[in-house]
Design a protein around this motif. Structure first.
Motif, PDB file in Angstrom:
ATOM      1  N   PHE A   1       0.909  -1.167  -0.060  1.00 24.66           N
ATOM      2  CA  PHE A   1      -0.007   0.229  -0.021  1.00 24.66           C
ATOM      3  C   PHE A   1       0.999   1.333  -0.077  1.00 24.66           C
ATOM      4  N   PRO A   2       1.300   1.712  -1.178  1.00 26.08           N
ATOM      5  CA  PRO A   2       2.109   2.908  -1.300  1.00 26.08           C
ATOM      6  C   PRO A   2       1.698   4.217  -0.742  1.00 26.08           C
ATOM      7  N   THR A   3       0.352   4.220  -0.574  1.00 20.42           N
ATOM      8  CA  THR A   3       0.024   5.693  -0.148  1.00 20.42           C
ATOM      9  C   THR A   3      -0.865   5.519   1.061  1.00 20.42           C
ATOM     10  N   LEU A   4      -0.650   4.517   1.964  1.00 19.13           N
ATOM     11  CA  LEU A   4      -1.513   4.175   3.178  1.00 19.13           C
ATOM     12  C   LEU A   4      -1.104   5.090   4.153  1.00 19.13           C
ATOM     13  N   THR A   5      -2.045   5.563   4.735  1.00 20.00           N
ATOM     14  CA  THR A   5      -1.685   6.663   5.825  1.00 20.00           C
ATOM     15  C   THR A   5      -2.658   6.083   7.144  1.00 20.00           C
TER      16      THR A   5
ATOM     17  N   SER B   1       8.418   0.716  11.141  1.00 18.32           N
ATOM     18  CA  SER B   1       8.779   0.504   9.575  1.00 18.32           C
ATOM     19  C   SER B   1       8.435   1.729   8.798  1.00 18.32           C
ATOM     20  N   SER B   2       7.187   2.137   8.970  1.00 18.26           N
ATOM     21  CA  SER B   2       6.399   3.224   8.318  1.00 18.26           C
ATOM     22  C   SER B   2       6.155   4.486   8.836  1.00 18.26           C
ATOM     23  N   ARG B   3       7.123   5.518   8.577  1.00 17.63           N
ATOM     24  CA  ARG B   3       6.573   6.879   8.981  1.00 17.63           C
ATOM     25  C   ARG B   3       5.631   7.474   8.596  1.00 17.63           C
ATOM     26  N   LYS B   4       5.213   7.086   7.190  1.00 16.76           N
ATOM     27  CA  LYS B   4       4.304   7.624   6.380  1.00 16.76           C
ATOM     28  C   LYS B   4       2.779   7.494   7.310  1.00 16.76           C
ATOM     29  N   LEU B   5       2.560   6.298   7.932  1.00 19.40           N
ATOM     30  CA  LEU B   5       1.463   5.979   8.576  1.00 19.40           C
ATOM     31  C   LEU B   5       1.253   6.856   9.734  1.00 19.40           C
ATOM     32  N   GLU B   6       0.302   7.385   9.524  1.00 15.12           N
ATOM     33  CA  GLU B   6      -0.316   8.423  10.375  1.00 15.12           C
ATOM     34  C   GLU B   6      -1.064   7.860  11.571  1.00 15.12           C
TER      35      GLU B   6
ATOM     36  N   HIS C   1     -10.580  -5.748  22.529  1.00 18.09           N
ATOM     37  CA  HIS C   1     -10.967  -5.705  23.993  1.00 18.09           C
ATOM     38  C   HIS C   1      -9.461  -5.582  24.943  1.00 18.09           C
ATOM     39  N   ASN C   2      -8.431  -5.498  24.114  1.00 13.86           N
ATOM     40  CA  ASN C   2      -7.104  -5.559  24.818  1.00 13.86           C
ATOM     41  C   ASN C   2      -6.648  -4.217  25.198  1.00 13.86           C
ATOM     42  N   SER C   3      -6.781  -3.644  26.631  1.00 11.34           N
ATOM     43  CA  SER C   3      -6.257  -2.366  26.727  1.00 11.34           C
ATOM     44  C   SER C   3      -5.827  -2.478  28.126  1.00 11.34           C
ATOM     45  N   GLY C   4      -5.189  -1.552  28.629  1.00  9.36           N
ATOM     46  CA  GLY C   4      -4.989  -1.514  30.287  1.00  9.36           C
ATOM     47  C   GLY C   4      -3.388  -1.970  30.605  1.00  9.36           C
ATOM     48  N   LYS C   5      -2.747  -2.605  29.518  1.00  7.82           N
ATOM     49  CA  LYS C   5      -1.292  -2.917  29.535  1.00  7.82           C
ATOM     50  C   LYS C   5      -0.437  -1.776  28.704  1.00  7.82           C
ATOM     51  N   LYS C   6       0.589  -1.605  29.466  1.00  8.93           N
ATOM     52  CA  LYS C   6       1.597  -0.730  28.690  1.00  8.93           C
ATOM     53  C   LYS C   6       2.391  -1.530  27.659  1.00  8.93           C
ATOM     54  N   LEU C   7       2.570  -0.961  26.293  1.00  9.67           N
ATOM     55  CA  LEU C   7       3.094  -1.680  25.296  1.00  9.67           C
ATOM     56  C   LEU C   7       4.678  -0.809  25.070  1.00  9.67           C
ATOM     57  N   ASP C   8       5.631  -1.638  24.924  1.00 12.40           N
ATOM     58  CA  ASP C   8       6.811  -0.877  24.555  1.00 12.40           C
ATOM     59  C   ASP C   8       6.905  -0.518  23.257  1.00 12.40           C
ATOM     60  N   ASN C   9       7.607   0.488  22.933  1.00 10.72           N
ATOM     61  CA  ASN C   9       8.242   0.987  21.639  1.00 10.72           C
ATOM     62  C   ASN C   9       6.974   1.274  20.752  1.00 10.72           C
ATOM     63  N   VAL C  10       5.988   1.881  21.345  1.00 16.03           N
ATOM     64  CA  VAL C  10       4.723   2.396  20.415  1.00 16.03           C
ATOM     65  C   VAL C  10       4.662   3.917  20.748  1.00 16.03           C
ATOM     66  N   ASP C  11       4.407   4.647  19.642  1.00 17.90           N
ATOM     67  CA  ASP C  11       4.352   6.116  19.665  1.00 17.90           C
ATOM     68  C   ASP C  11       3.000   6.706  19.740  1.00 17.90           C
ATOM     69  N   ASP C  12       2.597   7.561  19.459  1.00 17.14           N
ATOM     70  CA  ASP C  12       1.484   8.638  19.729  1.00 17.14           C
ATOM     71  C   ASP C  12       0.470   8.159  18.380  1.00 17.14           C
ATOM     72  N   ARG C  13       1.140   7.410  17.483  1.00 15.54           N
ATOM     73  CA  ARG C  13       0.137   7.261  16.162  1.00 15.54           C
ATOM     74  C   ARG C  13      -0.892   5.994  16.717  1.00 15.54           C
ATOM     75  N   TYR C  14      -0.634   5.267  17.615  1.00 20.61           N
ATOM     76  CA  TYR C  14      -1.302   4.015  18.055  1.00 20.61           C
ATOM     77  C   TYR C  14      -2.263   4.349  18.909  1.00 20.61           C
ATOM     78  N   VAL C  15      -3.637   3.707  18.489  1.00 16.18           N
ATOM     79  CA  VAL C  15      -4.658   3.856  19.394  1.00 16.18           C
ATOM     80  C   VAL C  15      -5.378   2.501  19.316  1.00 16.18           C
ATOM     81  N   ASN C  16      -5.759   1.991  20.562  1.00 17.32           N
ATOM     82  CA  ASN C  16      -6.720   1.165  20.743  1.00 17.32           C
ATOM     83  C   ASN C  16      -8.152   1.364  21.019  1.00 17.32           C
TER      84      ASN C  16
END
Length: 283
Positions: A183-187, A205-210, A217-232
């Protein structure tokens, strides 16, 4: 009682009123089509804009679209111009009224679509060449689909900016990165299912991914190496409604995720590593 004649609206204003009514309240379309010849011409173009399996939340059902195509009452350019969003029934291969030939005819008629969903339905190999001619911007499908095992439909991925994948089995990291490269234009990317181990690798691996969303239903646990682009996201209503909402530019899960990310970047989300939405966030 006044004897003055009823006011006559300018045609431009009258058309705008009818089109707004059809767009916001699609259940009124059958009645609006009967008002007048000119109203019919205005509304018929809207009728086929958004197609869902049973017509829920949308302007047209999949069955109604098939009947219209089979009738040969309209030119191919009509459907190419006016069908914008197509949601294929999940179990279309088990529906007696949806033959393989009819499915192929529908997809061929929808050459101008902007969003396409197969959701949990598998994609048969015979329609891959037809899919290759489509250029949607948004796509929903299963991650084990044959689409990801052949180059026949690869051209369809060229302009996709938003993809949602139902996780039917777990990919290894190499497979995820290979899939992402298609997906060359995936954001914007969303996965539907419990798997989250791939999240840090995709973000790295993808800085273009916004936006990267997981719907589980998985939440409440801290994940390592994730930045502010990730949302559950856990509080999503049914997928057809979400898909239609997005097709109309409404407040779907993409919009929720974007709002959350904006708040997080303004330091309104605490703790700052939290990646799931809570009621107190006001989103």
């Amino acid at each position: 009682m006044s004897s003055d004649p009823s006011p006559i609206l300018p045609l431009e204003l009258e058309r705008e009123i009818f089109e707004e009514a059809a767009s916001h309240w699609p259940e009124t379309i059958p009645s609006l089509l009967l008002v007048s010849h000119r109203a019919y011409e205005w509304i018929e173009k809207i009728k086929y804009r958004t197609v869902t399996p049973n017509g829920e939340h949308s302007t047209c059902s999949f069955r109604a679209l098939m009947r219209a195509i089979q009738s040969d009452s309209k030119t191919p350019s009509f459907f190419r111009t006016h069908i914008r969003h197509l949601y294929v029934p999940r179990a279309f291969r088990r529906n007696a009224y949806v033959t393989d030939e009819m499915l192929e005819a529908v997809l061929a008629a929808c050459a101008g679509i902007q969003s396409l969903s197969f959701a949990r339905g598998d994609i048969p190999a015979f329609i891959l060449p037809t899919l290759a001619a489509l250029r949607p911007r948004r796509l929903w499908m299963r991650n084990d689909s044959l689409v990801f095992k052949t180059d026949l439909s690869r051209p369809m991925f060229t302009f996709i900016t938003h993809v949602a994948l139902w996780l039917m089995f777990e990919h290894d990291i190499a497979s995820w990165l290979s899939l992402l490269a298609m997906f060359p234009t995936l954001t914007h990317m969303m996965t539907i299912g419990p798997q989250t181990t791939f999240v840090p690798h995709i973000l790295a691996s993808s800085r273009k991914l916004e936006v990267l969303v997981t719907w589980s239903h998985n939440s409440g646990k801290k994940l390592d190496n994730v930045d502010d682009r990730y949302v559950n996201i856990t509080r999503i209503r049914d997928d057809v409604e979400q898909w239609v909402m997005g097709a109309r530019g409404g407040n779907d899960f993409w919009a929720l995720a974007e709002d959350f990310i904006a708040k997080k970047r303004c330091r309104e989300i605490q703790p700052d590593w939290r990646y799931w939405i809570e009621d107190a966030d006001g989103i």
